[in-house]
Write an enzyme that holds these catalytic residues in place. Sequence first.
Site, PDB file in Angstrom:
ATOM      1  CG  HIS A 121      -9.168  -0.849   5.571  1.00  0.00           C
ATOM      2  ND1 HIS A 121      -8.568  -2.407   5.665  1.00  0.00           N
ATOM      3  CD2 HIS A 121     -10.172  -0.409   4.934  1.00  0.00           C
ATOM      4  CE1 HIS A 121      -9.497  -2.467   4.723  1.00  0.00           C
ATOM      5  NE2 HIS A 121     -10.199  -1.497   4.540  1.00  0.00           N
TER       6      HIS A 121
ATOM      7  N   GLY B 220     -14.247  -6.904  -0.893  1.00  0.00           N
ATOM      8  CA  GLY B 220     -13.318  -7.286  -1.882  1.00  0.00           C
ATOM      9  C   GLY B 220     -13.754  -8.737  -2.205  1.00  0.00           C
TER      10      GLY B 220
HETATM   11  P1  13P Z   1     -14.443  -3.195  -1.508  1.00  0.00           P
HETATM   12  O1  13P Z   1     -15.120  -1.858  -1.506  1.00  0.00           O
HETATM   13  O2  13P Z   1     -13.454  -3.859  -2.876  1.00  0.00           O
HETATM   14  O3  13P Z   1     -14.871  -4.237  -0.831  1.00  0.00           O
HETATM   15  O4  13P Z   1     -13.639  -3.012  -0.220  1.00  0.00           O
HETATM   16  C1  13P Z   1     -14.295  -2.218   0.564  1.00  0.00           C
HETATM   17  C2  13P Z   1     -13.084  -1.466   1.451  1.00  0.00           C
HETATM   18  O5  13P Z   1     -12.314  -2.588   2.316  1.00  0.00           O
HETATM   19  C3  13P Z   1     -12.990  -0.418   1.584  1.00  0.00           C
HETATM   20  O6  13P Z   1     -11.872   0.391   2.791  1.00  0.00           O
END
Ligand code: 13P
Length: 250
Positions: free
Chosen positions: A95, A173
């Site tokens: 990630h 995010g």
């Molecule tokens: P968000 O959906 O909060 O943007 O995060 C995406 C993410 O990093 C999932 O691994």
Amino acid sequence: MMRKKIIAGNWKMNKTPKEATEFCKLMKDKVASSEVDVVFCVPFVDLYPALEELKGAGIGVGAENMHFEDSGAYTGEISPLMLKEMGVSYVVLGHSERRQYFNETNDMVNKKVKKALEVGITPIMCCGETLEQREAGITIEWIRIQIKCGLAGLTAEEVSKVVIAYEPIWAIGTGKTATSEQAQEVCKAVRQVVGEVYGETTAQQVRIQYGGSVNGKNAAELFAMPDIDGGLVGGASLKEEFQEIVHYQK
Ligand code: 13P
């Protein structure tokens, strides 16, 4: 080739074990689906409560990271064998938050992906560019490198089992979702590079998710794109809204 969609929540560093149990209890019927694969990827200490609560619910449970060795002097790490024995079936690897804050490299991600497949856990391998890279016009080149390095040394059969998550870092995010065209363009490029290295059959089998501010409103449009086989969902997977994403077709 009909690929089954896979919609995974990534809780990141959220929910205590008690909260995990409560949330799984609340959600298990709401997100039950025979049409898509549903997965909850949760912090290590939430794995046991989630596995217990989701028993028989048809929802996969995943970890958010793991080490690439079976055991040894790696203080604070979690081994793939520990996860496997618990009944964990997925693991998020590479990630962008792990790459950014914990210095994970393509080489480490590659070792982890290999190991996950070896022990029989499905890796969800992440890739994605920064805003700077997008603006510099090097997104596709960057993604191709992440995919080639992350999958290096695997057989075509192994690659067909990997789930790849394309998550543009600028969309994580931020509430700034990639347009479905932008997401499709990169997911298509991911499938193309898999095809170049492992063959067209493998490319058609591998599932590619989009992640980055996926919510109940934008999921349907994103998941309708030909090379997007579902989503990796952060913030919205912590809330009841996750059911709207799972049932995006309704
Ligand atoms: P968000 O959906 O909060 O943007 O995060 C995406 C993410 O990093 C999932 O691994």
